[in-house]
Design an enzyme around this catalytic site. Structure first.
Site, PDB file in Angstrom:
ATOM      1  N   SER A  12      -5.036 -12.319  -0.627  1.00  0.00           N
ATOM      2  CA  SER A  12      -5.081 -12.585   0.812  1.00  0.00           C
ATOM      3  C   SER A  12      -5.565 -11.369   1.600  1.00  0.00           C
ATOM      4  CB  SER A  12      -3.705 -13.038   1.312  1.00  0.00           C
ATOM      5  OG  SER A  12      -2.710 -12.093   0.973  1.00  0.00           O
ATOM      6  N   TRP A  13      -5.091 -10.157   1.267  1.00  0.00           N
ATOM      7  CA  TRP A  13      -5.469  -8.987   2.055  1.00  0.00           C
ATOM      8  C   TRP A  13      -6.889  -8.532   1.747  1.00  0.00           C
ATOM      9  CZ3 TRP A  13      -5.410  -7.295   6.421  1.00  0.00           C
ATOM     10  CH2 TRP A  13      -5.416  -5.957   6.801  1.00  0.00           C
ATOM     11  N   ARG A  34     -10.944 -13.169 -11.635  1.00  0.00           N
ATOM     12  CA  ARG A  34     -10.962 -14.474 -12.308  1.00  0.00           C
ATOM     13  C   ARG A  34     -12.280 -15.184 -12.003  1.00  0.00           C
ATOM     14  NH1 ARG A  34      -7.621 -18.109 -10.540  1.00  0.00           N
ATOM     15  NH2 ARG A  34      -6.914 -17.035  -8.651  1.00  0.00           N
ATOM     16  N   LYS A 108      -0.916  -0.703  -1.403  1.00  0.00           N
ATOM     17  CA  LYS A 108       0.265   0.012  -0.910  1.00  0.00           C
ATOM     18  C   LYS A 108       1.265   0.166  -2.055  1.00  0.00           C
ATOM     19  CE  LYS A 108      -0.359  -1.519   3.860  1.00  0.00           C
ATOM     20  NZ  LYS A 108       0.163  -2.315   4.998  1.00  0.00           N
ATOM     21  N   GLY A 137      -1.120   0.098   7.655  1.00  0.00           N
ATOM     22  CA  GLY A 137      -0.624  -0.254   8.974  1.00  0.00           C
ATOM     23  C   GLY A 137      -0.048  -1.655   9.010  1.00  0.00           C
ATOM     24  N   THR A 139      -0.237  -5.075   9.344  1.00  0.00           N
ATOM     25  CA  THR A 139      -1.249  -6.135   9.372  1.00  0.00           C
ATOM     26  C   THR A 139      -0.917  -7.226   8.368  1.00  0.00           C
ATOM     27  OG1 THR A 139      -2.507  -4.685   7.885  1.00  0.00           O
ATOM     28  CG2 THR A 139      -3.222  -4.767  10.182  1.00  0.00           C
ATOM     29  N   LYS A 192       7.793   1.339   2.894  1.00  0.00           N
ATOM     30  CA  LYS A 192       8.228   0.237   3.759  1.00  0.00           C
ATOM     31  C   LYS A 192       8.467  -1.035   2.967  1.00  0.00           C
ATOM     32  CE  LYS A 192       4.191  -2.167   3.827  1.00  0.00           C
ATOM     33  NZ  LYS A 192       3.937  -3.623   3.814  1.00  0.00           N
ATOM     34  N   ASP A 245       4.315  -0.312  10.349  1.00  0.00           N
ATOM     35  CA  ASP A 245       4.313  -1.177   9.168  1.00  0.00           C
ATOM     36  C   ASP A 245       5.734  -1.528   8.740  1.00  0.00           C
ATOM     37  OD1 ASP A 245       3.072  -2.667   7.242  1.00  0.00           O
ATOM     38  OD2 ASP A 245       2.258  -0.986   6.119  1.00  0.00           O
ATOM     39  N   ARG A 256       6.169 -10.816   2.136  1.00  0.00           N
ATOM     40  CA  ARG A 256       6.648 -11.244   0.821  1.00  0.00           C
ATOM     41  C   ARG A 256       7.857 -10.421   0.379  1.00  0.00           C
ATOM     42  NH1 ARG A 256       0.942 -11.163   0.071  1.00  0.00           N
ATOM     43  NH2 ARG A 256       0.998  -9.232  -1.144  1.00  0.00           N
TER      44      ARG A 256
END
Length: 335
Positions: A12-13, A34, A108, A137, A139, A192, A245, A256
């Site tokens: 997703s990111w 994949r 991260k 950050g 997001t 974080k 963040d 998540r």
């Protein structure tokens, strides 16, 4: 075909960043490990699994070939894979990188193999001269793709590379600030996730808003202790990559890591929580690596330590909270 930017990682990111850059008119190539996923994205012109409502612009291409993605990026490669795959991804793409292409990452976490910061891994694999930068950050991918206002910190090894990155990212809904503090920008993003799990556990136990606010604030204090011990600057942790963040990830259920903590606090089986979330939960690995790093550096991180014990030693969450509350009284800030 040459591209300005290649984004490695089509979660997703990674997809959100590829869309952001491509929508800004920068030719961009998105790599998925994949083949069937890459072929589906190329055919459907969207990432149906992660961001199904975002159509790919003409400036965004897709490939399953990592060597192609690395070799055709003229300006920079942006790594957006889970932290446990960061080293292996760099090892595989390093022989194919253009000499002048910089390396960015939105990962991260810490290096799973050595427990070090990711810029150290990059220097080890790519040498001392490659331009490096971390994007960090508050997001969420879905909000960036929906063109809702967002801002990040770009921690860059040089002012010139930082300015280039800002030019690729910046637009009417996305703002990027620069810093040369790569250490602070990375540790904010890694710590974080652990603290978001802790906040989720607290909320899952039903401990309320007061406890959540205390966890976030004291979590920031221990994040700062570790970061300063490693050479970061206070202002970085008080900015988007740190407190920004942390607040986002610890309080919003799009996170998540927070959702995982909620499930743990409610006593749900870990496998069930993982299956429901269906994506990487970076804070689990980070809890171990940051706990070990703090031990090596002699830094007191009690919230991280208790989160580690819950995740790795089977400590009941209620007992972890009790351990935190029974610590000896002390001044709020070390002198």
């Amino acid at each position: 075909m040459r591209h300005c930017i290649s984004v490695l990682g089509a979660g997703s990111w990674g997809t959100a960043l590829a869309l952001l850059i491509a929508r800004n008119g920068v030719p961009t190539l998105l790599w998925s490990h994949r083949r069937e996923h890459a072929e589906a994205m190329a055919a459907e012109r969207r990432n149906a699994h992660y961001l199904p409502h975002a159509t790919f612009p003409d400036t965004l291409s897709v490939t399953p070939d990592l060597a192609e993605a690395a070799a055709t990026a003229s300006d920079a490669v942006l790594v957006a894979v889970p932290s446990h795959a960061f080293r292996a991804t760099l090892d595989l793409c390093a022989p194919h990188l253009q000499p002048e292409a910089g390396l960015m990452w939105a990962t991260k976490g810490l290096d799973r193999t050595r427990g070090c910061l990711l810029h150290e891994t990059a220097r080890e694999i790519l040498g001392p001269d490659r331009a490096l930068a971390v994007l960090s950050g508050p997001t969420f991918a879905a909000e960036v793709v929906a063109e809702l206002p967002s801002a990040i910190t770009v921690g860059a090894s040089s002012e010139a590379f930082g300015a280039k990155i800002v030019s690729w990212l910046h637009n009417a809904y996305f703002r990027a600030y620069t810093t040369d503090d790569l250490i602070g920008a990375q540790l904010g993003g890694a710590c974080k996730n652990v603290l978001a799990i802790a906040a989720g556990i607290s909320d899952g136990l039903g401990f309320g808003a007061n406890a959540r606010a205390a966890l976030i604030t004291r979590g920031l204090a221990e994040m700062m202790r570790l970061s300063l011990a490693l050479g970061a600057r206070t202002e970085t942790l008080m900015g988007l990559a740190g407190v920004g963040d942390l607040v986002l990830t610890a309080t919003d259920n799009q996170s998540r890591n927070r959702r995982f903590g909620l499930g743990v606090g409610k006593g749900r089986p870990r496998e069930e929580i993982h299956a429901e979330i269906g994506q990487e939960i970076e804070g689990i690995l980070a809890a171990r690596l940051i706990h070990e790093l703090a031990g090596r550096k002699g830094v007191d991180m009690p919230i991280t330590a208790q989160t580690y014990r819950v995740l790795y030693e089977g400590l009941p969450p209620e007992e972890a909270v009790r351990n935190l509350l029974l610590r000896d009284p002390k001044p709020e800030w070390d002198r």
